[in-house]
Design an enzyme around this catalytic site. Structure first.
Site, PDB file in Angstrom:
ATOM      1  N   SER A 175       0.851  -1.194   0.000  1.00 25.89           N
ATOM      2  CA  SER A 175       0.000   0.000   0.000  1.00 25.89           C
ATOM      3  C   SER A 175       0.879   1.234   0.000  1.00 25.89           C
ATOM      4  O   SER A 175       1.767   1.369   0.838  1.00 25.89           O
ATOM      5  CB  SER A 175      -0.928   0.026   1.214  1.00 25.89           C
ATOM      6  N   THR A 181       1.966   3.523   3.250  1.00 25.88           N
ATOM      7  CA  THR A 181       2.762   3.071   4.383  1.00 25.88           C
ATOM      8  C   THR A 181       4.200   3.558   4.209  1.00 25.88           C
ATOM      9  O   THR A 181       4.628   3.854   3.094  1.00 25.88           O
ATOM     10  CB  THR A 181       2.743   1.530   4.524  1.00 25.88           C
ATOM     11  N   VAL A 206       7.377   2.261   4.335  1.00 23.01           N
ATOM     12  CA  VAL A 206       8.357   1.596   3.467  1.00 23.01           C
ATOM     13  C   VAL A 206       7.917   1.717   2.008  1.00 23.01           C
ATOM     14  O   VAL A 206       8.740   1.975   1.123  1.00 23.01           O
ATOM     15  CB  VAL A 206       8.560   0.120   3.876  1.00 23.01           C
ATOM     16  N   CYS A 207       6.634   1.567   1.737  1.00 25.44           N
ATOM     17  CA  CYS A 207       6.121   1.673   0.360  1.00 25.44           C
ATOM     18  C   CYS A 207       6.351   3.074  -0.186  1.00 25.44           C
ATOM     19  O   CYS A 207       6.747   3.250  -1.345  1.00 25.44           O
ATOM     20  CB  CYS A 207       4.639   1.336   0.317  1.00 25.44           C
ATOM     21  N   ASP A 208       6.113   4.082   0.646  1.00 26.75           N
ATOM     22  CA  ASP A 208       6.354   5.468   0.286  1.00 26.75           C
ATOM     23  C   ASP A 208       7.837   5.657  -0.063  1.00 26.75           C
ATOM     24  O   ASP A 208       8.175   6.186  -1.132  1.00 26.75           O
ATOM     25  CB  ASP A 208       5.942   6.355   1.479  1.00 26.75           C
TER      26      ASP A 208
END
Length: 172
Positions: free
Chosen positions: A59, A62, A64-66
């Site tokens: 997603s 979040t 780490v995803c960002d």
């Protein structure tokens, strides 16, 4: 029924089940249908002739995803126009567009696997328990052959950015 794989990955130490095959270097990249917007759908052939760095995140909203998406956006300038950087998540296209605008991300194409998880299942990274795609990286050459795969063993960890970028640069 799709193949289920256990013992491959965890979320904060808890085992998760992946649906789909284990893809390896040398495999043909499976086709996909992903939403660019709510009504615009793209497939692997829309990136024909390009090297594809496919960054998969659970997603976009979040930490780490960002970070992962921002990092590949920064790396894009050094890769040139022969490379398409795609970020795949199950977030709605609205959320992806909002995030890109807020983050100033303009070198990465965000694509949504929200409708039927066909990407996650085809690439073997769909998490059965969460209906999210597991953090992973696929580098696919201009002939749609997979040249690099990293499927994270722990969903909350960062991928190896340097190895993914190096694998991409080897194809340019």
């Amino acid at each position: 029924m799709a193949q289920e794989r256990t013992g491959v990955a965890t979320l904060k130490g808890n085992p998760i089940t992946l649906i789909g095959p284990e893809l390896k270097k040398g495999d043909k990249a499976p086709d996909f249908q992903l939403n660019k917007t709510l009504t615009d759908v793209v497939s692997l052939s829309d990136f024909a002739g390009k090297i594809k760095l496919i960054s998969v995140v659970p997603s976009i909203d979040t930490g780490v995803c960002d970070s992962q998406t921002r990092r590949f956006n920064e790396e894009a300038a050094g890769l040139g126009d022969k490379v398409a950087i795609l970020t795949v998540s199950v977030d709605l296209p609205f959320a992806q567009a909002r995030w890109c605008g807020a983050a100033g991300v303009d070198q990465v194409t965000l694509l949504s696997d929200y409708k039927d998880n066909n990407f996650g299942e085809a690439y073997g990274v769909l998490i059965k328990e969460l209906k999210l795609d597991l953090r992973s990286i696929f580098v696919v050459d201009e002939n749609d052959t997979i040249q690099y795969v990293e499927v994270l063993k722990e969903m909350a960890d960062h991928p190896d950015y340097e190895k993914a970028i190096a694998a991409t640069k080897e194809l340019i």
